[in-house]
Write an enzyme that holds these catalytic residues in place. Sequence first.
Site, short mmCIF file in Angstrom:
data_model
loop_
_atom_site.label_atom_id
_atom_site.label_comp_id
_atom_site.label_asym_id
_atom_site.label_seq_id
_atom_site.Cartn_x
_atom_site.Cartn_y
_atom_site.Cartn_z
N CYS A 162 -11.39 -51.70 29.03
CA CYS A 162 -10.88 -53.12 27.77
C CYS A 162 -11.26 -54.59 28.59
CB CYS A 162 -9.37 -52.84 27.71
SG CYS A 162 -8.97 -51.78 26.40
N HIS A 166 -3.08 -49.80 34.43
CA HIS A 166 -3.35 -49.34 33.11
C HIS A 166 -2.38 -48.53 32.84
CE1 HIS A 166 -7.75 -49.66 33.12
NE2 HIS A 166 -8.00 -49.48 34.21
#
Length: 330
Positions: free
Chosen positions: A75, A140
Amino acid sequence: MVEAQSDTKPSDPEGEEESLSPPTPPKREAWLGASSLSQFQGCWLSEDFSKSAALVQAHFQPRPDDIILATYPKCGTTWLKALAFAITNRSHHPITCKNHPLLTHLPHDLVEDLEFPLRYLHHPVSELENLPSPRLLCTHLPLPLLPTSVSTIGCRIVYLCREPKDVLVSMWHYMNKVYRDCFTEFDRAFELFCEGVSLYGPIWDHYLGYWKQMTTEPNRVLFLKYDEMMADTGNHVKRLAEFFGGPVSVEEESSGIVQDIVKLCSFENLKKMPVSCSGVTNPIDGLAIENSVFFRTGKVRDWENHMTEEMAKKLDRIIEDKLGGCGLTF
């Protein structure tokens, strides 16, 4: 007369112990690589990452002035690390200096990860204690998997999300470059992603956890979108600087520091750095990852080159349904 058989079975301590043990979590195929994925507290992780997450929960000691960069994989993590490092260290490392750390180091080497040290560098979470405050960290992990003390102690969190279709495409390319001998067809990866089965998935749960926290604590959680940052990076640099507690001054802005940060940390600039074009990261279980793998295109709407219209509509419907009208849209 035939005696009725008793329903009572002989005592079997070994069997009783087995029946009391927690059930083995269901496993699903990983996209690539030899390991499978299983659910760890509602999140799909490999066995190694599950161990890392458990150790983070047990041993990571957050500090009130910690800044945690949180992303679902692929991302814009590398870009966010670069921007955050440049912004928070601009007094120690002037942006235009010829020996700026970002010119000679991957952003991954400059911002420590909460769970990855256990896998990449083979050192315990406790070694994060050696980092001076304020610490700039990255993860993450979805919000529910972070220690609850991260919220109670008041750590600031920057969360960067991305259009899910672009995430899928970027992740598929990345995994194929890392695990060259274990190829998964894109169509199969797409179906697994739609089911929520992907590393750190489901993606919608990952997004929702941080989104909801942002709505209740907007001063502590900054929620950003990759597409919007790409379209107006300069204003996002100023937003980040203010959120980090060191807003860009009038003098700095007049000197062009915002544009300098944007240029230094741009995807195109990071990609062409010598350190990005050659060399490898620290091996993962003997698997050396080429530094160039972290830089592919970084483009918005790259999914259009890989998905049919039908696939795109299917994933859009799933994401819209799973986000449930929370206000987060793509």
